[in-house]
Design a protein around this motif. Sequence first.
Motif, PDB file in Angstrom:
ATOM      1  N   GLY A  14      56.486  58.220  68.973  1.00  0.00           N
ATOM      2  CA  GLY A  14      57.112  57.458  67.897  1.00  0.00           C
ATOM      3  C   GLY A  14      57.174  55.972  68.122  1.00  0.00           C
ATOM      4  N   ASP A  15      56.482  55.467  69.162  1.00  0.00           N
ATOM      5  CA  ASP A  15      56.556  54.040  69.490  1.00  0.00           C
ATOM      6  C   ASP A  15      56.085  53.169  68.325  1.00  0.00           C
ATOM      7  OD1 ASP A  15      56.594  54.327  72.845  1.00  0.00           O
ATOM      8  OD2 ASP A  15      55.541  55.892  71.741  1.00  0.00           O
ATOM      9  N   ALA A  16      54.986  53.575  67.683  1.00  0.00           N
ATOM     10  CA  ALA A  16      54.452  52.772  66.581  1.00  0.00           C
ATOM     11  C   ALA A  16      55.412  52.750  65.396  1.00  0.00           C
ATOM     12  CB  ALA A  16      53.090  53.313  66.149  1.00  0.00           C
ATOM     13  N   VAL A  17      56.025  53.900  65.125  1.00  0.00           N
ATOM     14  CA  VAL A  17      56.953  53.999  63.989  1.00  0.00           C
ATOM     15  C   VAL A  17      58.183  53.135  64.231  1.00  0.00           C
ATOM     16  CG1 VAL A  17      58.388  55.554  62.619  1.00  0.00           C
ATOM     17  CG2 VAL A  17      56.123  56.300  63.398  1.00  0.00           C
ATOM     18  N   LEU A  18      58.735  53.208  65.431  1.00  0.00           N
ATOM     19  CA  LEU A  18      59.934  52.415  65.752  1.00  0.00           C
ATOM     20  C   LEU A  18      59.612  50.923  65.698  1.00  0.00           C
ATOM     21  CD1 LEU A  18      61.388  54.522  68.711  1.00  0.00           C
ATOM     22  CD2 LEU A  18      62.280  54.378  66.382  1.00  0.00           C
ATOM     23  N   SER A  19      58.463  50.540  66.255  1.00  0.00           N
ATOM     24  CA  SER A  19      58.079  49.130  66.239  1.00  0.00           C
ATOM     25  C   SER A  19      57.867  48.639  64.811  1.00  0.00           C
ATOM     26  CB  SER A  19      56.797  48.945  67.068  1.00  0.00           C
ATOM     27  OG  SER A  19      56.432  47.595  67.127  1.00  0.00           O
ATOM     28  N   TRP A  20      57.273  49.479  63.964  1.00  0.00           N
ATOM     29  CA  TRP A  20      57.058  49.117  62.555  1.00  0.00           C
ATOM     30  C   TRP A  20      58.385  48.928  61.828  1.00  0.00           C
ATOM     31  CZ3 TRP A  20      58.046  53.087  58.732  1.00  0.00           C
ATOM     32  CH2 TRP A  20      57.859  52.644  57.418  1.00  0.00           C
ATOM     33  N   ARG A  21      59.326  49.813  62.085  1.00  0.00           N
ATOM     34  CA  ARG A  21      60.632  49.710  61.428  1.00  0.00           C
ATOM     35  C   ARG A  21      61.361  48.425  61.824  1.00  0.00           C
ATOM     36  NH1 ARG A  21      62.865  55.855  62.480  1.00  0.00           N
ATOM     37  NH2 ARG A  21      61.602  56.932  60.889  1.00  0.00           N
ATOM     38  N   GLU A  22      61.166  48.032  63.082  1.00  0.00           N
ATOM     39  CA  GLU A  22      61.846  46.831  63.575  1.00  0.00           C
ATOM     40  C   GLU A  22      61.082  45.557  63.240  1.00  0.00           C
ATOM     41  OE1 GLU A  22      62.096  47.709  67.679  1.00  0.00           O
ATOM     42  OE2 GLU A  22      63.566  49.350  67.447  1.00  0.00           O
ATOM     43  N   GLY A  23      59.910  45.694  62.614  1.00  0.00           N
ATOM     44  CA  GLY A  23      59.120  44.528  62.233  1.00  0.00           C
ATOM     45  C   GLY A  23      58.470  43.820  63.386  1.00  0.00           C
ATOM     46  N   ASN A  24      58.217  44.565  64.483  1.00  0.00           N
ATOM     47  CA  ASN A  24      57.662  43.941  65.683  1.00  0.00           C
ATOM     48  C   ASN A  24      56.134  44.003  65.747  1.00  0.00           C
ATOM     49  OD1 ASN A  24      60.233  43.333  66.577  1.00  0.00           O
ATOM     50  ND2 ASN A  24      60.447  45.248  67.717  1.00  0.00           N
ATOM     51  N   ASN A  25      55.494  44.473  64.692  1.00  0.00           N
ATOM     52  CA  ASN A  25      54.034  44.505  64.689  1.00  0.00           C
ATOM     53  C   ASN A  25      53.537  44.291  63.268  1.00  0.00           C
ATOM     54  OD1 ASN A  25      54.238  47.017  63.304  1.00  0.00           O
ATOM     55  ND2 ASN A  25      54.436  48.089  65.256  1.00  0.00           N
ATOM     56  N   SER A  26      52.238  44.308  63.130  1.00  0.00           N
ATOM     57  CA  SER A  26      51.635  44.049  61.820  1.00  0.00           C
ATOM     58  C   SER A  26      51.339  45.329  61.047  1.00  0.00           C
ATOM     59  CB  SER A  26      50.334  43.253  62.007  1.00  0.00           C
ATOM     60  OG  SER A  26      49.424  43.992  62.827  1.00  0.00           O
ATOM     61  N   TYR A  27      51.816  46.485  61.538  1.00  0.00           N
ATOM     62  CA  TYR A  27      51.525  47.745  60.878  1.00  0.00           C
ATOM     63  C   TYR A  27      52.171  47.760  59.487  1.00  0.00           C
ATOM     64  CZ  TYR A  27      50.653  49.130  65.738  1.00  0.00           C
ATOM     65  OH  TYR A  27      50.210  49.185  67.031  1.00  0.00           O
ATOM     66  N   VAL A  28      51.479  48.388  58.563  1.00  0.00           N
ATOM     67  CA  VAL A  28      51.983  48.546  57.203  1.00  0.00           C
ATOM     68  C   VAL A  28      51.851  50.010  56.817  1.00  0.00           C
ATOM     69  CG1 VAL A  28      51.671  47.900  54.780  1.00  0.00           C
ATOM     70  CG2 VAL A  28      51.296  46.199  56.584  1.00  0.00           C
ATOM     71  N   LYS A  29      52.912  50.563  56.245  1.00  0.00           N
ATOM     72  CA  LYS A  29      52.850  51.934  55.764  1.00  0.00           C
ATOM     73  C   LYS A  29      51.922  51.981  54.557  1.00  0.00           C
ATOM     74  CE  LYS A  29      55.679  55.825  54.186  1.00  0.00           C
ATOM     75  NZ  LYS A  29      57.056  56.286  53.857  1.00  0.00           N
ATOM     76  N   GLU A  30      50.926  52.861  54.623  1.00  0.00           N
ATOM     77  CA  GLU A  30      49.931  52.933  53.563  1.00  0.00           C
ATOM     78  C   GLU A  30      49.853  54.341  52.990  1.00  0.00           C
ATOM     79  OE1 GLU A  30      46.115  51.436  54.575  1.00  0.00           O
ATOM     80  OE2 GLU A  30      46.893  49.751  55.751  1.00  0.00           O
ATOM     81  N   ASN A  31      49.526  54.413  51.714  1.00  0.00           N
ATOM     82  CA  ASN A  31      49.186  55.692  51.105  1.00  0.00           C
ATOM     83  C   ASN A  31      47.733  55.994  51.439  1.00  0.00           C
ATOM     84  OD1 ASN A  31      51.727  56.045  49.866  1.00  0.00           O
ATOM     85  ND2 ASN A  31      51.120  54.716  48.184  1.00  0.00           N
ATOM     86  N   ILE A  32      47.512  57.161  51.995  1.00  0.00           N
ATOM     87  CA  ILE A  32      46.194  57.535  52.495  1.00  0.00           C
ATOM     88  C   ILE A  32      45.753  58.816  51.803  1.00  0.00           C
ATOM     89  CG2 ILE A  32      44.950  58.356  54.546  1.00  0.00           C
ATOM     90  CD1 ILE A  32      46.814  56.556  56.211  1.00  0.00           C
ATOM     91  N   VAL A  33      44.527  58.837  51.336  1.00  0.00           N
ATOM     92  CA  VAL A  33      43.970  60.030  50.712  1.00  0.00           C
ATOM     93  C   VAL A  33      42.875  60.580  51.625  1.00  0.00           C
ATOM     94  CG1 VAL A  33      42.766  60.993  48.710  1.00  0.00           C
ATOM     95  CG2 VAL A  33      44.474  59.192  48.394  1.00  0.00           C
ATOM     96  N   LEU A  34      43.066  61.806  52.073  1.00  0.00           N
ATOM     97  CA  LEU A  34      42.080  62.469  52.923  1.00  0.00           C
ATOM     98  C   LEU A  34      41.136  63.269  52.038  1.00  0.00           C
ATOM     99  CD1 LEU A  34      44.472  63.752  55.750  1.00  0.00           C
ATOM    100  CD2 LEU A  34      43.257  61.564  55.606  1.00  0.00           C
ATOM    101  N   VAL A  35      39.840  63.090  52.261  1.00  0.00           N
ATOM    102  CA  VAL A  35      38.844  63.752  51.408  1.00  0.00           C
ATOM    103  C   VAL A  35      37.863  64.565  52.250  1.00  0.00           C
ATOM    104  CG1 VAL A  35      38.998  62.019  49.613  1.00  0.00           C
ATOM    105  CG2 VAL A  35      37.330  61.724  51.457  1.00  0.00           C
TER     106      VAL A  35
END
Length: 629
Positions: A608-629
């Motif tokens: 969960g490191d990426a999720v926690l860092s994203w929530r705290e605004g410590n990285n450039s990650y952006v939650k995206e809607n993804i379509v798997l095909v």
Amino acid sequence: MESKLFAYTALPQTGRFIRLLKIHPGASSDRLICELFPCDLDTEPAYTALSYVWGDPTKSAELICLDYACKIAQSLSDGLRRIRRADEAQIAWADAICINQNDQVEKGQQVNLMGDIYDKARDVTVWLGPDPTGSSHEAFRCLREINEKILTGTHQERYDPNEEERRNNPLSMNMSGAGPLTGRRSILPKVLGDRGKDCISELFSLTWFSRVWVLQEVGLATTATAFWGDSGMEFDQIAVFVYNVFTEEDLKFFLGPELSATLLGSPLYALWNVWSTYETKDSWMQRTPALRRFAEGIITGCDVDFTLVLEAAQHFNATNSLDYVYAFLGHPKARKPGTDKTWLQADYSLTLEDQHRLLASSLAEDSLNFLAHLQQTEESLKISEYPSWVPQWGQKHLVHAEAFWEAWDASLRKKEHHQYPAQSNGAKLSVSGLIIDTVGQSTPTMKPDDFEPIDWAGARLIETCWKLAMQSPYPYPREKVVDAFASTLICDHRQPGYPAVNLFAGFCMHADIKFFKKLETTGGLWGLDIVLEGSKAFGTQFKWYGTNRRFFTTKSEGLWGLGPAAMQQGDVCAVLFGADVPFILRPTEIRGEYKVVGECYMYNLMYGDAVLSWREGNNSYVKENIVLV
């Protein structure tokens, strides 16, 4: 059952009715005379369930049922004769005769009840087949004696070798690596004798051990007894032997690599993924201390779900490919959490692709871990008619890598008890996630032969991965560089005991001292408690996780990971909400749509490191809607 004379009577539509078989008493040479009658499962009838292999369809026998002569498979006839007694009638259940195999609707309904049929049986008779070579007695004797000696710690004996014996027969000593001066040696060769190994090999080569339906037939049993020819033994002895081969290096050595590989194939997957995960309190598994502890360890260390159970399918055979899923619907994990509904109902009118897509869509309501079962190749990603997110259960490619997902929590799904239901629409699956980075450089795919012998070849592969890791700046502190590298190679999941880096240092010191000295200059080994004893286990784990995978670095951040063989430069690394491991995705021509390449391990992103860092605004990650095909 095929007969022009006999016709089935339809089962009642209300209640949970099955057919039971009354076997009339008779001597071994007498004709089989039986009666079929309907029975409601909820009335708790007493009966013996038969687990057997249908066998060669050209070999048939005769059965008299309600005064009609019927043709049945020879293997079914042999199994029913094993249940029959000379002095009293026996009530039994056997799928080929108790289910109208020509009625697809009834067949689906009865398959949906199969779990309860074996669960409610008084006992299960496992008919392994005839024994034309007379090997059963010796095989069963070896299993019993080896299990007993390992249980009591008497599988080694004191030994006072003289110098000549030490020189001429060094392998007679304790194979655990303690050396000849310990004065102890294994007595397993004495137990195996001249024929034991061959007889055990013949036992586990029997077709029964590769049949997918036997998994739930035995796993749900309160009591199960195996018969091979004229010999029989309690089934828990067979399971304990498989467990002992898995845990005891001496036993693996004396059985040899070929037989050990057989036992650590389908029999181990049956024990690990299926029989240990039923959690039935009064089953033979729970009544056997060694097996109960093994099962408790799996349940404690893994998130046991239907995905874990389904993993066993690829190691077994089924006549009808739909049964690679239907054979597991009797497992408790086949039910949706908090309900009595299964993830999928048995329906033999479905095409295989529709069955797989419906099951994947259903499982996606709970988690995305089923994606770990994908076995993509470069060809399948280009031309497969299947959506890339739909596994083909029961299929196993030669380039397949062992799946992993049970021990991690990359999207915090388990820790936070949060569900991220995905939505399927035909061939597309809508999910959400964090795009971490793009795949940059990677090693060639590490093939099984590349790891042999593990000391020398494993060290060469490690050097290849290290050279790639050192080509670009990495985001890890200097004192954590070796730890990050070692953890990535074995997909470390924080097991109790020594950290991965300690075992890694010991392995490198033993296998490649020049490379070890090179590592010392990084600073990552300063003050480290280097573990030499047991460090070979690092090589074993590296081979397990690295086979048919590639070590890679990411383009922007220089992260390290272990990814699928079909991965290529330009693919993206993503943490999908609802999945417990990261995945490699391949962008398509349509923005926001991706094909799933496979799972991956990425250091510092597994809990969960990426999720926690994203929530705290410590990285450039952006939650995206993804379509798997």
